[in-house]
Write a protein that holds these residues in place. Structure first.
Motif, PDB file in Angstrom:
ATOM      1  N   GLU A 148       0.848  -1.190   0.000  1.00 14.95           N
ATOM      2  CA  GLU A 148       0.000   0.000   0.000  1.00 14.95           C
ATOM      3  C   GLU A 148       0.890   1.249   0.000  1.00 14.95           C
ATOM      4  O   GLU A 148       1.722   1.421   0.876  1.00 14.95           O
ATOM      5  CB  GLU A 148      -0.889  -0.026   1.259  1.00 14.95           C
ATOM      6  CG  GLU A 148      -1.543   1.276   1.613  1.00 14.95           C
ATOM      7  CD  GLU A 148      -2.566   1.740   0.571  1.00 14.95           C
ATOM      8  OE1 GLU A 148      -3.376   0.895   0.129  1.00 14.95           O
ATOM      9  OE2 GLU A 148      -2.510   2.930   0.180  1.00 14.95           O
ATOM     10  N   ASN A 150       0.189   4.551   0.495  1.00 11.15           N
ATOM     11  CA  ASN A 150      -0.024   5.486   1.610  1.00 11.15           C
ATOM     12  C   ASN A 150      -0.238   4.737   2.921  1.00 11.15           C
ATOM     13  O   ASN A 150      -1.192   4.985   3.653  1.00 11.15           O
ATOM     14  CB  ASN A 150      -1.245   6.356   1.332  1.00 11.15           C
ATOM     15  CG  ASN A 150      -1.032   7.246   0.138  1.00 11.15           C
ATOM     16  OD1 ASN A 150      -0.002   7.914   0.023  1.00 11.15           O
ATOM     17  ND2 ASN A 150      -1.983   7.250  -0.776  1.00 11.15           N
ATOM     18  N   GLN A 153      -1.064   6.657   6.276  1.00 14.50           N
ATOM     19  CA  GLN A 153      -2.382   7.285   6.328  1.00 14.50           C
ATOM     20  C   GLN A 153      -3.489   6.241   6.355  1.00 14.50           C
ATOM     21  O   GLN A 153      -4.468   6.370   7.096  1.00 14.50           O
ATOM     22  CB  GLN A 153      -2.576   8.200   5.101  1.00 14.50           C
ATOM     23  CG  GLN A 153      -1.438   9.189   4.864  1.00 14.50           C
ATOM     24  CD  GLN A 153      -1.459  10.340   5.861  1.00 14.50           C
ATOM     25  OE1 GLN A 153      -2.315  10.382   6.745  1.00 14.50           O
ATOM     26  NE2 GLN A 153      -0.491  11.238   5.733  1.00 14.50           N
ATOM     27  N   GLU A 154      -3.322   5.231   5.536  1.00 17.09           N
ATOM     28  CA  GLU A 154      -4.368   4.199   5.495  1.00 17.09           C
ATOM     29  C   GLU A 154      -4.427   3.418   6.807  1.00 17.09           C
ATOM     30  O   GLU A 154      -5.502   2.980   7.232  1.00 17.09           O
ATOM     31  CB  GLU A 154      -4.138   3.260   4.319  1.00 17.09           C
ATOM     32  CG  GLU A 154      -4.419   3.889   2.948  1.00 17.09           C
ATOM     33  CD  GLU A 154      -5.909   4.210   2.738  1.00 17.09           C
ATOM     34  OE1 GLU A 154      -6.769   3.503   3.309  1.00 17.09           O
ATOM     35  OE2 GLU A 154      -6.208   5.201   2.036  1.00 17.09           O
ATOM     36  N   ARG A 156      -3.854   4.699   9.654  1.00 14.34           N
ATOM     37  CA  ARG A 156      -4.622   5.568  10.552  1.00 14.34           C
ATOM     38  C   ARG A 156      -6.120   5.397  10.307  1.00 14.34           C
ATOM     39  O   ARG A 156      -6.909   5.320  11.253  1.00 14.34           O
ATOM     40  CB  ARG A 156      -4.259   7.027  10.309  1.00 14.34           C
ATOM     41  CG  ARG A 156      -3.082   7.485  11.134  1.00 14.34           C
ATOM     42  CD  ARG A 156      -2.857   8.965  10.929  1.00 14.34           C
ATOM     43  NE  ARG A 156      -1.573   9.361  11.468  1.00 14.34           N
ATOM     44  CZ  ARG A 156      -0.780  10.257  10.916  1.00 14.34           C
ATOM     45  NH1 ARG A 156      -1.127  10.841   9.773  1.00 14.34           N
ATOM     46  NH2 ARG A 156       0.364  10.569  11.490  1.00 14.34           N
ATOM     47  N   LEU A 157      -6.481   5.374   9.030  1.00 17.27           N
ATOM     48  CA  LEU A 157      -7.909   5.240   8.725  1.00 17.27           C
ATOM     49  C   LEU A 157      -8.458   3.916   9.263  1.00 17.27           C
ATOM     50  O   LEU A 157      -9.555   3.860   9.820  1.00 17.27           O
ATOM     51  CB  LEU A 157      -8.154   5.344   7.224  1.00 17.27           C
ATOM     52  CG  LEU A 157      -7.910   6.722   6.610  1.00 17.27           C
ATOM     53  CD1 LEU A 157      -8.433   6.781   5.170  1.00 17.27           C
ATOM     54  CD2 LEU A 157      -8.549   7.825   7.430  1.00 17.27           C
TER      55      LEU A 157
END
Lengths: 192, 192, 192, 192
Positions: A148, A150, A153-154, A156-157
């Motif tokens: 992946e 990002n 960031q992902e 975190r999501l």
DNA sequence: CATGAATGAGTCTTCATTCAT
DNA sequence: GATGAATGAAGACTCATTCAT
């Protein structure tokens, strides 16, 4: 009449303690910390108030005891989750999360309510930060390994989704489409 | 000699009421409903306990008053968000969410803590479900308009993220990368 | 806008006062003096608390006002009872007693409850003694005139019966054989 | 090291309970139920308010406790009254009534005040009716056995006199000719 | 005459905690 | 290890009364 052996005493001790903690967990989860009285806990545990104070210094100490017990059981759980294949591990993480939410719902509620009391109990804040970082890092590692771009960031999501799902499930419960969400997430993140 | 005019009275009344609600909101948010006493609220509002009971039937009624006020202010806010362009509207929604979280943090905390008391107050449960459905539907509509194939599921994930972000921000606050998350989300969902 | 004439003012005054006393009587009778609040009285009278304090100095003053009003209405009543024929007069007394008990039940209850508060309000004790003596003397005169040898003692018994009947009727009310007792007493004492 | 024995505890318990009930009886009798505060009771009993709530669920429960205690002591008393000779039994009833009125005046006052609160406490109404019927039946039996033709009606009158005498004695007390009334009644009803 | 906002002392009740046994 | 009687401070709530208007 003969004195109990040390071992017997220890057994009685730890039984009583777990007894008390079980009662506390249930009551704290359902009614909240402030609305739960020591008397209620003692009654639910089937012991006297005096004995409770033999094992715990006070109401707040009960909270610490509960958290300590949760921490050790959680550590156990994590061992089985992590494997060599990152895709499989991520799926494990997701499945375990949903399983926990369903099977140990009361624990979830307790921890969530506690998390929002961050300002009331100092030790809760440290715990919360530590947990958050651990989680997010693990997810980031897995997403990175899965290619992946990002990942941070992902991750975190995903972490955010865990808390969000838990939160919504606590509110809505029987009407909440937990199964659907579980399947969709696993399909989306783990199956290529 | 003549009594205060009705208008004057209404002004005095609504000042006192807002005064009390402001104090309640802050204390409920910081300490929680159960741990906040009527005395504290009266003191913070700078009035006597007696006056509080002139305007509110009891502690729970204060809660309702608070919720009513929040509901009307929220309704106002939503008017400015929705437009013709779904991409723009979604961006508005996201931006408003983060703005609210930052600017009215206390309100957020209050509502979240309340949401976890769903079992204690019947009217809270109804409210929670209603809010959840409204939110998710709006997001689904927007995503559908934007051509997202799994609009329903993705809408759920977005809704879940909102709650999750709020939850984590409440716990960790100054250490939480709220800006980064906001930017990443807007880029991911709104900019094609 | 033009000032009210003195007469008009007096009328308004005495209307308001009677209004308040009516409300007080009912509430004191039903709930008792201690359990009745000034707010309840004002509300039932349809006026503001402030106005009530314009007419009465306080809660206890309300009690005095009530008693004064009762005394004057009672004096009126007694005029019609006493006649030349002692047998007829005694029958009148009995009939009036039962009629009052039935028609002004609330007044009865109020006075009885008050009578048991003899120690709380000094002026009640004097009133009670005065009433008791007046009653008993009248009955003694009548019985003497009717040729009863133990007039004094029998008068006491009759007076005692009045209070006893009132007392039992208050407790049992709809199940109490008030009619039967009335008839039996009139037959026994008045018809030769 | 070992807990207090059950017997010890029971002793302590029942001492405290009787202590509290004694204080309650006196205060309820003198000031009335509504005008008596828990603080006053605790103070008079020489204990803390908290302890009172260890033994009684609330103010109303105190009332029930008091009534229960009275009921059992009354039941004891009645055993000695009833004998084979109806004339003697009736005399016993009369004598016991006057003795009780004199010796346990406070109890009388308490019960009478309570009786006028019939509408406030459901259980009081039931009690009142039951007592009334029991009394009247006993008197009717005795009068029938003594050959009184209107036994039923006369029994009612006697019952009514009991309440009336109690009522008047409560109001007037030291000025009330209780002895004279007692002698007259006994002569009239029991001595042929 | 009339209002009702405002107060503060007091009410009933709960509860964490201690301690003698 | 175990009990539960006892406490005192604090909690929610009520109410007679005052006062500016």
């Amino acid at each position: 009449m003969s004195p109990r052996s040390k071992e017997q005493n220890n057994k009685v001790r730890s039984q009583s303690i777990n007894n008390i903690l079980d009662a506390s967990l249930e009551l704290f989860a359902v009614q909240g910390y402030d609305a739960t009285s020591i008397s209620m806990i003692a009654e639910k545990a089937g012991i006297s108030k005096g004995l409770l104070y033999n094992y715990f210094k006070g109401k707040e100490d009960l909270l610490r005891g509960l958290i300590d017990r949760l921490n050790s059981s959680e550590a156990d759980m994590m061992k089985d989750v992590i494997g060599n294949d990152p895709g499989q591990t991520l799926e494990n993480v997701l499945r375990v999360f949903f399983k926990e939410l369903r099977d140990n719902f009361q624990q979830w509620v307790f921890v969530s309510k506690l998390a929002l009391q961050v300002d009331k109990f100092d030790f809760v804040k440290d715990l919360a930060i530590e947990k958050y970082k651990g989680y997010t890092q693990l997810l980031e590692q897995l997403l990175t390994a899965l290619g992946e771009p990002n990942a941070k960031q992902e991750a975190r999501l995903l972490a955010v989704m865990f808390d969000g799902i838990g939160f919504q499930y606590m509110m809505i419960k029987e009407d909440y489409p937990l199964d659907e969400i579980e399947n969709y997430l696993i399909n989306k993140y783990c199956i290529k």
